[in-house]
Design an enzyme around this catalytic site. Structure first.
Site, PDB file in Angstrom:
ATOM      1  N   ASP A  25      48.511  43.763  28.218  1.00 55.52           N
ATOM      2  CA  ASP A  25      49.182  44.505  29.245  1.00 55.52           C
ATOM      3  C   ASP A  25      50.593  44.894  28.721  1.00 55.52           C
ATOM      4  O   ASP A  25      50.654  45.999  28.738  1.00 55.52           O
ATOM      5  CB  ASP A  25      49.462  43.555  30.462  1.00 55.52           C
ATOM      6  CG  ASP A  25      48.072  43.318  31.300  1.00 55.52           C
ATOM      7  OD1 ASP A  25      47.074  43.968  31.264  1.00 55.52           O
ATOM      8  OD2 ASP A  25      48.240  42.202  31.913  1.00 55.52           O
ATOM      9  N   HIS A  54      46.203  45.578  38.874  1.00 52.11           N
ATOM     10  CA  HIS A  54      44.930  45.103  38.309  1.00 52.11           C
ATOM     11  C   HIS A  54      44.823  43.657  38.675  1.00 52.11           C
ATOM     12  O   HIS A  54      45.772  43.201  39.135  1.00 52.11           O
ATOM     13  CB  HIS A  54      44.827  45.504  36.946  1.00 52.11           C
ATOM     14  CG  HIS A  54      45.736  44.711  36.047  1.00 52.11           C
ATOM     15  ND1 HIS A  54      46.975  44.800  35.767  1.00 52.11           N
ATOM     16  CD2 HIS A  54      45.472  43.559  34.988  1.00 52.11           C
ATOM     17  CE1 HIS A  54      47.399  44.000  34.692  1.00 52.11           C
ATOM     18  NE2 HIS A  54      46.550  43.394  34.440  1.00 52.11           N
ATOM     19  N   HIS A  73      43.371  39.645  37.274  1.00 51.93           N
ATOM     20  CA  HIS A  73      42.803  38.750  36.076  1.00 51.93           C
ATOM     21  C   HIS A  73      41.954  37.788  36.601  1.00 51.93           C
ATOM     22  O   HIS A  73      42.230  36.809  37.273  1.00 51.93           O
ATOM     23  CB  HIS A  73      44.305  38.111  35.503  1.00 51.93           C
ATOM     24  CG  HIS A  73      45.169  38.863  34.819  1.00 51.93           C
ATOM     25  ND1 HIS A  73      46.278  38.513  34.375  1.00 51.93           N
ATOM     26  CD2 HIS A  73      44.813  40.140  34.408  1.00 51.93           C
ATOM     27  CE1 HIS A  73      47.125  39.364  33.898  1.00 51.93           C
ATOM     28  NE2 HIS A  73      46.008  40.395  33.671  1.00 51.93           N
ATOM     29  N   GLU A  78      38.050  43.112  36.043  1.00 50.13           N
ATOM     30  CA  GLU A  78      39.300  43.420  36.661  1.00 50.13           C
ATOM     31  C   GLU A  78      39.138  44.719  37.437  1.00 50.13           C
ATOM     32  O   GLU A  78      38.636  45.495  37.079  1.00 50.13           O
ATOM     33  CB  GLU A  78      40.263  43.735  35.368  1.00 50.13           C
ATOM     34  CG  GLU A  78      40.351  42.432  34.624  1.00 50.13           C
ATOM     35  CD  GLU A  78      41.835  42.459  33.214  1.00 50.13           C
ATOM     36  OE1 GLU A  78      42.525  43.528  33.652  1.00 50.13           O
ATOM     37  OE2 GLU A  78      41.750  41.626  32.533  1.00 50.13           O
TER      38      GLU A  78
HETATM   39 ZN   LIG Z   1      46.449  42.169  32.795  1.00 45.36          ZN
END
Ligand SMILES: [Zn+2]
Length: 172
Positions: free
Chosen positions: A92, A79, A81, A23
């Site tokens: 999250d 961020h 995935h 990530e």
């Molecule tokens: Zn996430």
């Protein structure tokens, strides 16, 4: 206030995310509604393929910098995935402070924007946020005629252009 991104900034993040097996993450900086920078940070999570944790030194530096007069604000975080949808995960949600900051999540070549709030529609912590995209950085800086907002954008296979994702396509 609809957040405004430049397509250049979003494409940069989408391309970086597509190339990474872990990530990617970083800090979104804004002047008013305009996201002017996405500063990459090291992901120091124990399992960076499945989680992210922004390097605390980068966070500290950003908070310090944002306090200097004239500096861009900290609008939120981004961020990715890897191989997943750009929707907030339960992790999250568990880690997000309900501070109203923006969370840009990138996954499957799609970018979506969320806001961390106390009573969110997703996992009780995130609301989807509409955003606008300007064709280039200058336009985003001087946004005057940007009206069209969307819930998600996707990168075309060449990695050069963005298009809106229709809402009904997002729930699949
Ligand atoms: Zn996430």
């Amino acid at each position: 206030m609809t957040p405004v991104f430049s397509s250049e900034l979003l494409l940069g993040l989408l391309r970086a995310a597509a190339k990474s097996e872990v990530e990617i993450c970083g800090i979104l900086r804004a002047r008013g509604a305009r996201i002017v920078r996405a500063d990459p940070a090291a992901n120091v999570a124990v399992d960076p393929a499945r989680h992210f944790e922004i390097d605390p030194a980068a966070l500290l530096g950003a908070y310090r910098d944002a306090r200097t007069p004239g500096a861009a604000d900290i609008a939120g975080w981004y961020h990715s995935h890897p191989g997943g949808r750009p929707d907030p995960s339960p992790t999250d949600a568990a880690r997000a402070d309900p501070d109203g900051r923006l969370w840009l999540i990138v996954g499957h070549g799609v970018a979506r924007l969320w806001r961390a709030v106390a009573d969110g529609a997703v996992h009780g912590r995130f609301d989807p946020v509409c955003f606008a995209v300007a064709d280039d950085r200058d336009e985003a800086e001087n946004a005057k005629h940007i009206e069209k907002s969307r819930l998600a954008v996707q990168m075309d296979p060449t990695g050069r252009t963005l298009s809106s994702v229709r809402e009904r396509d997002m729930s699949r």
